[in-house]
Design a protein around this motif. Sequence first.
Motif, mmCIF file in Angstrom:
data_model
loop_
_atom_site.group_PDB
_atom_site.id
_atom_site.type_symbol
_atom_site.label_atom_id
_atom_site.label_comp_id
_atom_site.label_asym_id
_atom_site.label_seq_id
_atom_site.Cartn_x
_atom_site.Cartn_y
_atom_site.Cartn_z
ATOM 1 N N GLY A 184 60.981 -40.803 12.915
ATOM 2 C CA GLY A 184 61.054 -41.890 13.889
ATOM 3 C C GLY A 184 60.307 -41.698 15.182
ATOM 4 O O GLY A 184 60.273 -42.605 16.011
ATOM 5 N N ASP A 185 59.685 -40.511 15.409
ATOM 6 C CA ASP A 185 59.040 -40.289 16.716
ATOM 7 C C ASP A 185 57.515 -40.335 16.623
ATOM 8 O O ASP A 185 56.821 -39.706 17.403
ATOM 9 N N GLN A 186 57.000 -41.109 15.660
ATOM 10 C CA GLN A 186 55.555 -41.269 15.544
ATOM 11 C C GLN A 186 55.057 -42.352 16.504
ATOM 12 O O GLN A 186 55.722 -43.363 16.711
ATOM 13 N N LEU A 187 53.880 -42.124 17.058
ATOM 14 C CA LEU A 187 53.303 -43.090 17.987
ATOM 15 C C LEU A 187 53.100 -44.426 17.282
ATOM 16 O O LEU A 187 52.543 -44.487 16.187
ATOM 17 N N ASP A 188 53.577 -45.481 17.910
ATOM 18 C CA ASP A 188 53.459 -46.835 17.368
ATOM 19 C C ASP A 188 52.377 -47.557 18.164
ATOM 20 O O ASP A 188 52.554 -47.863 19.347
ATOM 21 N N SER A 189 51.243 -47.824 17.530
ATOM 22 C CA SER A 189 50.093 -48.387 18.252
ATOM 23 C C SER A 189 50.414 -49.750 18.855
ATOM 24 O O SER A 189 49.927 -50.093 19.948
ATOM 25 N N GLY A 190 51.258 -50.546 18.177
ATOM 26 C CA GLY A 190 51.623 -51.846 18.730
ATOM 27 C C GLY A 190 52.450 -51.715 19.991
ATOM 28 O O GLY A 190 52.234 -52.442 20.973
ATOM 29 N N ALA A 242 48.847 -40.628 13.422
ATOM 30 C CA ALA A 242 50.307 -40.439 13.341
ATOM 31 C C ALA A 242 50.777 -39.352 14.301
ATOM 32 O O ALA A 242 51.608 -38.501 13.969
ATOM 33 N N ILE A 243 50.250 -39.374 15.530
ATOM 34 C CA ILE A 243 50.646 -38.413 16.547
ATOM 35 C C ILE A 243 52.141 -38.555 16.846
ATOM 36 O O ILE A 243 52.671 -39.669 16.915
ATOM 37 N N ARG A 244 52.822 -37.418 17.013
ATOM 38 C CA ARG A 244 54.263 -37.429 17.272
ATOM 39 C C ARG A 244 54.559 -36.811 18.634
ATOM 40 O O ARG A 244 53.759 -36.071 19.190
ATOM 41 N N SER A 274 57.995 -45.080 16.746
ATOM 42 C CA SER A 274 58.827 -45.690 15.710
ATOM 43 C C SER A 274 58.631 -44.917 14.414
ATOM 44 O O SER A 274 57.824 -43.980 14.346
ATOM 45 N N SER A 275 59.341 -45.321 13.377
ATOM 46 C CA SER A 275 59.149 -44.753 12.051
ATOM 47 C C SER A 275 57.805 -45.197 11.482
ATOM 48 O O SER A 275 57.304 -46.281 11.805
ATOM 49 N N GLY A 276 57.241 -44.357 10.619
ATOM 50 C CA GLY A 276 55.986 -44.705 9.964
ATOM 51 C C GLY A 276 56.161 -45.496 8.694
ATOM 52 O O GLY A 276 55.201 -45.726 7.964
ATOM 53 N N GLY A 277 57.381 -45.901 8.387
ATOM 54 C CA GLY A 277 57.617 -46.685 7.178
ATOM 55 C C GLY A 277 57.844 -45.820 5.953
ATOM 56 O O GLY A 277 58.006 -44.601 6.044
ATOM 57 N N PHE A 278 57.841 -46.443 4.788
ATOM 58 C CA PHE A 278 58.152 -45.758 3.530
ATOM 59 C C PHE A 278 57.249 -44.539 3.343
ATOM 60 O O PHE A 278 56.029 -44.617 3.454
ATOM 61 N N GLY A 279 57.884 -43.396 3.078
ATOM 62 C CA GLY A 279 57.141 -42.158 2.883
ATOM 63 C C GLY A 279 56.813 -41.428 4.164
ATOM 64 O O GLY A 279 56.296 -40.305 4.121
ATOM 65 N N ALA A 280 57.074 -42.055 5.303
ATOM 66 C CA ALA A 280 56.812 -41.421 6.601
ATOM 67 C C ALA A 280 57.860 -41.896 7.598
ATOM 68 O O ALA A 280 57.544 -42.433 8.650
ATOM 69 N N GLU A 281 59.120 -41.681 7.226
ATOM 70 C CA GLU A 281 60.224 -42.281 7.972
ATOM 71 C C GLU A 281 60.536 -41.600 9.300
ATOM 72 O O GLU A 281 61.404 -42.065 10.045
#
Length: 396
Positions: free
Chosen positions: A78-84, A47-49, A69-76
């Motif tokens: 928005g600047d977390q690295l999105d692997s996809g 969850a690198i930001r 993107s956001s990490g979803g519920f509980g980790a909203e």
Amino acid sequence: MTSVSADRFADDYWSHKPLLSRAEELGQDFGDLFSLAAVDELVADRAIRTPFVRMADEGKLLDVSRYTSSGGFGAEIGDQLDSGKVLQEFAAGATLVLQALHRTWRPIADFTRDLVADLAHPAQVNAYVTPASSRGFDPHYDVHDVFVIQIHGEKHWKIHPPVHENPLRSQPWTDHSEAVARQAEGTPAIDETFRPGDVLYLPRGWIHSATALGGTSIHLTIGVSALNRWDVVQQLVAQSASDPALRSSLPLGFDATDAAALESLVQETVDALADQLRSSAERPDPIGDRLTRTLRDFTQPEPVSPISTVEALASLDDSAIVSWRQGLVRRIDESENQVHIVLAKRTVSLPGEAAAAVRSLASGEPTAATALVDLDADSSLVVARRLLREGILVLR
């Protein structure tokens, strides 16, 4: 980390000229430091930001929304690295830059602390992950010295002499972009392909660019923010503020366009400053303290394990081994009845009989918690518990 002795590196290369050391000369590949698998772990699982990550394509930084993107519920957040998203951009040719790995990847953190101890200059580490035949950034120079370690794949580097020697942090390459571009069109000082285990030392100001060859390339860039003579000049000038003559106001009605008046003012000021500088040269300790604080402010000490440390304090016994926390810049002072460990924002004081134990611990040698120098077992445990709780010692 270089193919020459430490003394020769210090005399012939440090801050003067590049040095390329091949893996076969060094006898190591740095696989224990970083790897392709480490990149995937950081991207997929940590969850690198931002700003610990950025991406670039042909020298241009991508908007962060393209790879976070956001990490979803509980980790909203928005600047977390999105692997996809990273997969899509990397497959399309973008370079991934993992920044400040000395804070996020433990093997590199340990390596960097040891390097800082050897160099006595602050350092930080980035990783550049480049897809095949891609150039991450345009020819440029850095305002800090660098060591480049090729970790995976191959990358072709072109190195050119500086157009602005020994740049300060306030003098980026963009101030000389046209001269840099012209210099990069000339004959390179180094024009080589780097393979895993190769190490390049590059002084600040030397122009460089790199292109991955035939597959994914990963290299580490260790930035060394060298303390320099301008730092000393700034400290000397700051110290001159103690002189009332140099704090005095200019005359009422002073006309800066009057050449004669301006020349007289400048000469008087230079004379007063020269007197103050000579006085400062006779008592350099305050300047040394300020340079030490600069190194301290840019250097992170070894991390501590707060929960397990507190858990261990109550049951500390002769099986416990303690040592000084690596990278903890400190000063040890003694008064009549106390020894003082002076840290960045606080001072820890102990009874004077602990002075020999503190100085011995500060040397870095692991020691049994019940066998500190010049103290009996019970007193040793009291001192060890206190220094563990203060984050000065760590358990080994």
